[in-house]
Each structure stands twice: as structure tokens, then as C-alpha cells.
Design an enzyme around this catalytic site. Structure first.
Site, short mmCIF file in Angstrom:
data_model
loop_
_atom_site.label_atom_id
_atom_site.label_comp_id
_atom_site.label_asym_id
_atom_site.label_seq_id
_atom_site.Cartn_x
_atom_site.Cartn_y
_atom_site.Cartn_z
N GLY A 78 0.83 -1.20 0.00
CA GLY A 78 0.00 0.00 0.00
C GLY A 78 0.86 1.24 0.00
N GLY A 87 -1.16 7.57 0.74
CA GLY A 87 -1.59 7.55 2.14
C GLY A 87 -0.49 7.22 3.13
NE ARG A 116 -5.69 -3.04 -5.71
CZ ARG A 116 -7.00 -2.90 -5.52
NH1 ARG A 116 -7.83 -3.79 -6.04
NH2 ARG A 116 -7.48 -1.89 -4.82
CG ASP A 124 -4.99 -7.99 -6.03
OD1 ASP A 124 -5.02 -8.11 -4.80
OD2 ASP A 124 -6.03 -7.78 -6.71
CB SER A 132 -4.86 -3.35 13.17
OG SER A 132 -6.19 -3.66 13.48
CE1 TYR A 179 -10.71 -1.40 7.18
CE2 TYR A 179 -11.40 -0.40 9.24
CZ TYR A 179 -10.47 -0.56 8.25
OH TYR A 179 -9.28 0.12 8.33
CE LYS A 201 -7.58 -2.81 8.42
NZ LYS A 201 -6.19 -2.76 7.92
#
Length: 336
Positions: free
Chosen positions: A46, A50, A71, A97, A176, A190, A194
Site C-alpha cells: 500500500g 496515504g 496494484r 495484488d 490494523s 471491516y 482488522k
């Protein structure tokens, strides 16, 4: 002159506290460790935007060799350019992915042995479970939970060898969420994905501590990222009423707290005051390497449990009021 019993009691209190701290120092596990970043390979998923991109910037600024996985090839290239311009470090980029175990394994093998693995990928679609398609539920679990399994399985064998060869401790950091500490209306799927990361992390730490690998579990609150802005547009009204008042913090602040905790070998890493209080209230059987923090957890658990009951009372009051008002509105519109 006789010694007052109150004076003896005053002397006894600090002795008892010191004895308790010594006991905690002896029993807390695993022992604290310093995990160096400079000159080491930090692999972040990721990492194109962010929190992941902010972490990549900060790790590169501290002299790490940085690899990022996401991705979108285009966003990865943009992220690599921004890291180079800000730090002078040429980050390696990998498009994959995390749901695809084979693609993840290829990327990890190409990147080379990892010293610090940051499993930061995550997706979030807020909605009441009754209204949510099971495909969305599966998507969140596959990315947030299974993606983490794929990454750790791919990276762990070489991480063990690397830690043994270098003599330096390695780290597996798992992103998390505060929704992984406490359930919130509209976050059912969600939160499930987590919360599961905590069980993974606690068991994994026991499995890898003998290999000089430390696991960190990071609990960011709402964070100002592109995904956070999109989530605000789609989440249920009641979710916004309950959870929306706290606002968000900057991705850079989460990254700073995360990297500091990783370098300290901390198991639970909160990112703000609310997160620190939640960490104490939900500490359970989590590993704890600091005798001071362990003391705060022991001393504060009862009080914070009482505070949690008040929070739950407040949330359920909001829910009951909202549903009552919604029912009245529905009946009124029906009459019209």
C-alpha cells in the site's frame, strides 16, 4: 518518640510500587529491542499513497533501502518520483495484488531479503451487514487479512535467515485500525478483518521471537487519505454520527508514530491519545516489553473499562434515538 504508623505507611507505598515495577520488569516479554532502519531493507505494501507512502518517505529519509508494493503501476511510478525528489532515494516498486499469493511471492523474491516488512494494504467499504453484499465482505477479508498472510508467508523464510546472518532484529509491522480494537456501527465486515489481525499478530510473535523477529500491530484512527475521503461519502449516516466527531489525523503523523514504534520493537503501536487509551483498555494478553507501560495497563485497566461502559452507553443511546426518529419520519412520510 514512637514512629507514627502513617509515616511507616508512606514509606511502604513507594517500596511496594518499586517492587511491583521490578516484578513487571522481570516478567514482561518479549524483551525490548532497538530495530535499526538505516541501511536496511524496508518493504511497504500500500506504498503508493496515504500512510504507506508517508512511511516510505520517512524510512527513506532515515537511510533505508525502500521497496513499495501496490496494484497501480502508474501510482507506483508517481510515488517513486516523489520519494526520489524528497529524499534522493530510488525506491524499488512492485505492482501486485496482495490477494494473489503467487504474485506477492514473485515480488518479494525479486525485492530480496527484507528487514522490515510493513503490511499496510487495506480496503474499507462501510455499510450495515444486512445491506452489504457478501462479495464486498470477502473483498475486505481477502485484502486486509489474507493479503497479510500472503505477504508474511512469502517474506518470512528469508527474513529469518537475514536476521540470523546480520545479528540485527527484524520487524513485521501489521497495519490494523482502531476499528480493530472496538466495533463501530457500519464497520462489521471491516472490523472483522482488522480484529483478526490481532490474533494473527499475537500468535505470530510467539512463533518468530526465537528468530529475533519482532511483530508490531499498528492502530491508526481515521486518517486523512484518499480512501478516507471516499469512505466519508459512502458510510451510513449513523456511522458518521457515532464515529465522525473525532475527525482524522494526517498520514504523516501516523507514519511517524508507526516508524517510532517499529524501531522500538513495540507490539502495540497507538497513533494518538485516544489510541493509547484504547490500547490500555484492550491490552488483554498482548505481549508487552515495557514495564512502565505494563504498569499503566494494570493500574488503568479498571478505570478505562468503566469509561468504556460510559462510551457504550452513549453510543447505544445515539443508536436508539436515531432509530426512533427514523421510525417517526418513515411513518410521517407514509401518511403523506
Amino acid at each position: 518518640m514512637a514512629t507514627s504508623p502513617y509515616y511507616l505507611l508512606l514509606l511502604l507505598i513507594p517500596i511496594l510500587l518499586l517492587s511491583f515495577l521490578i516484578l513487571l520488569y522481570v516478567i514482561v516479554r518479549p524483551r525490548s529491542a532497538r530495530i535499526p532502519i538505516k541501511g536496511r531493507h524496508v518493504f511497504i505494501t500500500g506504498g503508493s499513497s496515504g500512510i504507506g507512502l508517508a512511511l516510505a518517505h520517512q524510512a527513506a529519509a532515515e537511510g533505508a533501502r525502500v521497496s513499495i508494493l501496490a496494484r497501480s503501476s502508474k501510482r507506483l511510478e508517481e510515488a517513486r518520483d516523489s520519494i526520489r525528489l524528497a529524499t534522493g532515494v530510488e525506491a524499488a516498486v512492485f505492482s501486485a495484488d496482495v490477494r494473489d499469493a503467487e504474485a506477492v511471492a514473485r515480488a518479494v523474491n525479486e525485492a530480496g531479503p527484507i528487514d522490515v516488512l510493513v503490511c499496510n494494504q487495506g480496503v474499507f467499504t462501510p455499510l450495515e451487514l444486512e445491506k452489504q453484499d457478501l462479495k464486498e465482505v470477502k473483498f475486505m477479508i481477502d485484502v486486509n487479512l489474507m493479503g497479510t498472510f500472503h505477504l508474511i508467508k512469502a517474506a518470512l523464510p528469508a527474513m529469518k535467515v537475514r536476521a540470523k546472518d546480520t545479528g540485527f532484529p527484524a520487524s513485521i509491522a501489521i497495519m490494523s485500525s482502531q476499528a480493530g480494537q472496538v466495533g463501530i456501527y457500519g464497520y462489521t465486515a471491516y472490523s472483522a478483518s482488522k480484529f483478526a489481525l490481532r490474533g494473527l499478530s499475537e500468535a505470530l510473535q510467539q512463533e518468530v521471537i526465537a528468530d529475533n523477529i519482532y511483530v508490531s500491530l499498528i492502530f491508526p484512527p481515521d486518517t486523512e487519505t484518499p480512501g478516507f475521503a471516499q469512505e466519508h461519502e459512502t458510510r451510513p449516516e449513523l456511522t458518521s454520527i457515532i464515529a465522525g466527531s473525532s475527525g482524522g489525523i494526517k498520514a504523516e503523523d501516523v507514519a511517524k508514530a508507526s516508524l517510532s514504534g517499529i524501531k522500538s520493537g513495540r507490539f502495540i503501536i497507538p497513533c494518538n491519545l485516544d489510541g493509547a487509551l484504547l490500547a490500555i483498555a484492550t491490552s488483554g494478553l498482548a505481549p508487552q516489553s515495557s514495564c512502565i507501560t505494563a504498569f499503566i495497563e494494570v493500574a488503568g485497566a479498571g478505570f478505562l473499562r468503566l469509561a468504556a461502559l460510559f462510551y457504550q452507553w452513549h453510543w447505544y443511546s445515539i443508536i436508539e434515538k436515531w432509530h426512533a426518529e427514523s421510525s417517526l419520519r418513515n411513518r410521517a412520510s407514509g401518511r403523506l
